[in-house]
Every structure is written in C-alpha cells, then in structure tokens.
Write an enzyme that holds these catalytic residues in place. Structure first.
Site, short mmCIF file in Angstrom:
data_model
loop_
_atom_site.label_atom_id
_atom_site.label_comp_id
_atom_site.label_asym_id
_atom_site.label_seq_id
_atom_site.Cartn_x
_atom_site.Cartn_y
_atom_site.Cartn_z
N ASN A 1 -10.15 -1.22 -1.89
CA ASN A 1 -8.73 -1.00 -1.61
C ASN A 1 -7.94 -1.74 -2.69
O ASN A 1 -7.92 -2.98 -2.71
CB ASN A 1 -8.41 -1.54 -0.21
N CYS B 1 0.80 -1.22 0.00
CA CYS B 1 0.00 0.00 0.00
C CYS B 1 0.84 1.27 0.00
O CYS B 1 0.31 2.35 -0.28
CB CYS B 1 -0.96 -0.02 1.19
N HIS C 1 -3.47 6.73 0.49
CA HIS C 1 -3.82 5.35 0.14
C HIS C 1 -5.25 5.10 0.58
O HIS C 1 -5.63 5.40 1.72
CB HIS C 1 -2.87 4.37 0.83
#
Length: 321
Positions: free
Chosen positions: A282, A114, A252
């Site tokens: 995500n 990430c 993120h």
C-alpha cells in the site's frame, strides 16, 4: 476548457522488504500468511537518509528522461504527501528549487492520504480548466515506513514507499471527467500519527506508540464498505455513463482482501478490476497512479479511479479517451 492526463511516471526506492525478510523478525508471521491476508510479497522502502523531497525530485527526473518534458513549461506544482521533509517550509517549494522550475511556478503541498491522488487531480483539473494554467505537475510521495514502529508487523507488512508524477495539461491521453469527493471527519482517529503536530509534540520515545502510525483496520474496512459502492454509483451518474461503459477500474491499493470484497460488492468483473499491489504494498497516495501508469497508452476508452482512506476522505473520477 478540458484538462487531460498527459504523462505518468514512477520512482521506487532501491531498498526492498520481502515477506521472507519480515518472517525473520516475526517467525510466527510467515510469508504465505502475509500474502493470504493482505496480498503483498514485496515492498520498496526508503533508505534512512532518503526523504519525500528526494523521491519527488527523482520521479520528475524520470519523467523528463521518459518523455523529454521541458520543465520550464510547468506553471503549477502540487505535492501530495503526509510525510513531508519538514513541518515548514512547504516541501513543494524545496522541490521547485531543486528542479530549477520557473520562479513564476506556484508550488503547494496538500496533506492527503489514500484519496490524495483523486483530490490532487481535482485541483489540477480546476486549475487547467480555469484557463489560468497550462501544465500542472502533480507529485505523490510517501515514506510511511518512517512512521511505523519496528514491532508493528501488520503495518510493516502492508505499507511501501513510492513516488509518482502526473502531468495534467490542456492536451494529453485521457480527458478528466467529473469528480465526486467526500469527507467524514468522524473517523479521524482510526488512521493517525498522534504525536508530532502542535497538539501532541513527538517526545522521541521509541517505546511510545503515539509517536508512530496507528491504524484501526476494522473501522477502516467498515467505512470503506459503507461508502465506496455508493461513490462509484454517484460518479457513474455524474458522468452520465453505466458501469458496463467502464473498461478498467483502478482503486486505491489498500489490501487485497478489501479490494476483492469491494469488487464483488459492486459487481465489477475481475478482468476490469486492476490489482497490482503484490510487489509494492500500500503506497498511500501513490497507489492509483503506480497501478495505472503502465495502462496510460492502453486501449481503454473509459477508466474510473477510486480513492479512500485516512481522514476519512474519498473520491472518484472517470477518465475518457
């Protein structure tokens, strides 16, 4: 020599997974509950025979179609992924061949999650700033959906698959400012695919959870809250600007609750804080460029990217127009 982000493109798989689809498998896990907890209504999922290399090739072809990029000008290829096609060879080498890039083009993989887009940008910036390379193509691509157990409703609901491509060059739209990066390997077990490496071989048992993605959400949240506000402050100081000078923050896209908590903790106005994970989930290393791509030509003078997650690792960079 300065380096710049010149182009950003994206690729999304054709399959989708909606909250309603998930509720059919988990009746107790209704769509409103999913959205209220993580802020996602839809995510894109690769087909069984679609891989990171396939997505990477497609996103570069999208960039060519959108910008008329001449692929012969690419002299360095970086692929950021934690779900490569093979343990070896390097997936970037396969992508170089499938795209017909020059044989003098370097090609490497980096295994970063990430925070991977920030790390990849820092490497690209160093390569261009050195004067040795003019056009670095940074690809992010993940197929986390292949790592998730079919009964893991939390991670099924959270993660989506996607790929992005960013061209970092000697000229472009946004100049890359200074970076701040960090690592705390003490949290390595809190987001992990335990089996499949040289320490624990994947035994292919569909009931062995060690063969699938494990995430300790509480520990990840605590790590983020502890480290990210200070990271933002450091990057502001490193670039000799104030928070008020930033017109857009792109974090993120971890989950909506975490993003809201961080925004309020840091004191960022809602209108300056980009959240776009509702229709993507995500997407790991692709989340920042996927969120940012539609703002590349917008009138934002200074933009800060902030990534954090698996490792633990984190990074931030400020862009200047």
């Amino acid at each position: 020599m300065d380096s710049y982000i010149k182009y950003v493109s994206a690729y999304l798989p054709s399959n989708t997974l909606t909250n309603e689809d998930i509720t059919k498998e988990f009746p107790e896990w209704n769509g409103d509950k999913i959205f209220s907890k993580i802020g996602v209504k839809n995510r894109f999922i690769v087909k069984d025979d679609e891989t990171v290399v396939d997505m990477a090739v497609n996103v570069v072809l999208n960039m060519v179609a959108e910008t008329n990029l001449n692929l012969s000008t690419i002299d360095y290829l970086i692929l950021c992924t934690q779900s490569p096609d093979f343990k070896l060879p390097t997936s970037a080498c396969i992508i170089q061949d499938r795209l017909g890039l020059s044989k003098s083009c370097a090609a490497i993989d980096i295994n970063q999650g990430c925070s991977g887009y920030i790390y990849g940008l820092s490497l690209a910036d160093a390569l261009v700033s050195s004067g040795n390379y003019k056009n670095v193509l940074l690809i992010t691509a993940e197929t986390y959906s292949k790592y998730i157990h079919k009964r893991d409703k939390a991670n099924i609901s959270l993660f989506g698959d996607a790929a992005t491509a960013t061209l970092i060059s000697t000229e472009g739209v946004y100049r890359l400012g200074k970076f701040d990066l960090g690592t705390d390997g003490n949290g390595w077990e809190n987001l992990i695919l335990k089996n499949g490496g040289s320490r624990h071989v994947d035994d292919k048992d569909p009931d062995n959870l060690a063969n699938f993605l494990h995430m300790n959400g509480g520990e990840i949240f605590d790590f983020t809250v502890k480290n990210i506000p200070d990271l933002v402050d450091r990057n502001l100081k490193n670039n000799e600007i104030n928070q008020q000078d930033i017109s857009l923050f792109v974090f993120h896209q971890a989950n909506a609750f975490m993003l809201s908590f961080l925004r309020k903790r840091i004191g960022i106005p809602a209108e300056k804080f980009l959240v776009n994970m509702e229709n993507y989930g995500n997407t790991v290393s692709s989340s920042i460029p996927l969120a940012f791509k539609d703002f590349l030509s917008a009138n934002h003078k200074r933009i800060m990217f902030v990534g954090f997650g698996v490792g633990y690792s984190w990074g931030a960079v400020t862009l200047f127009k």
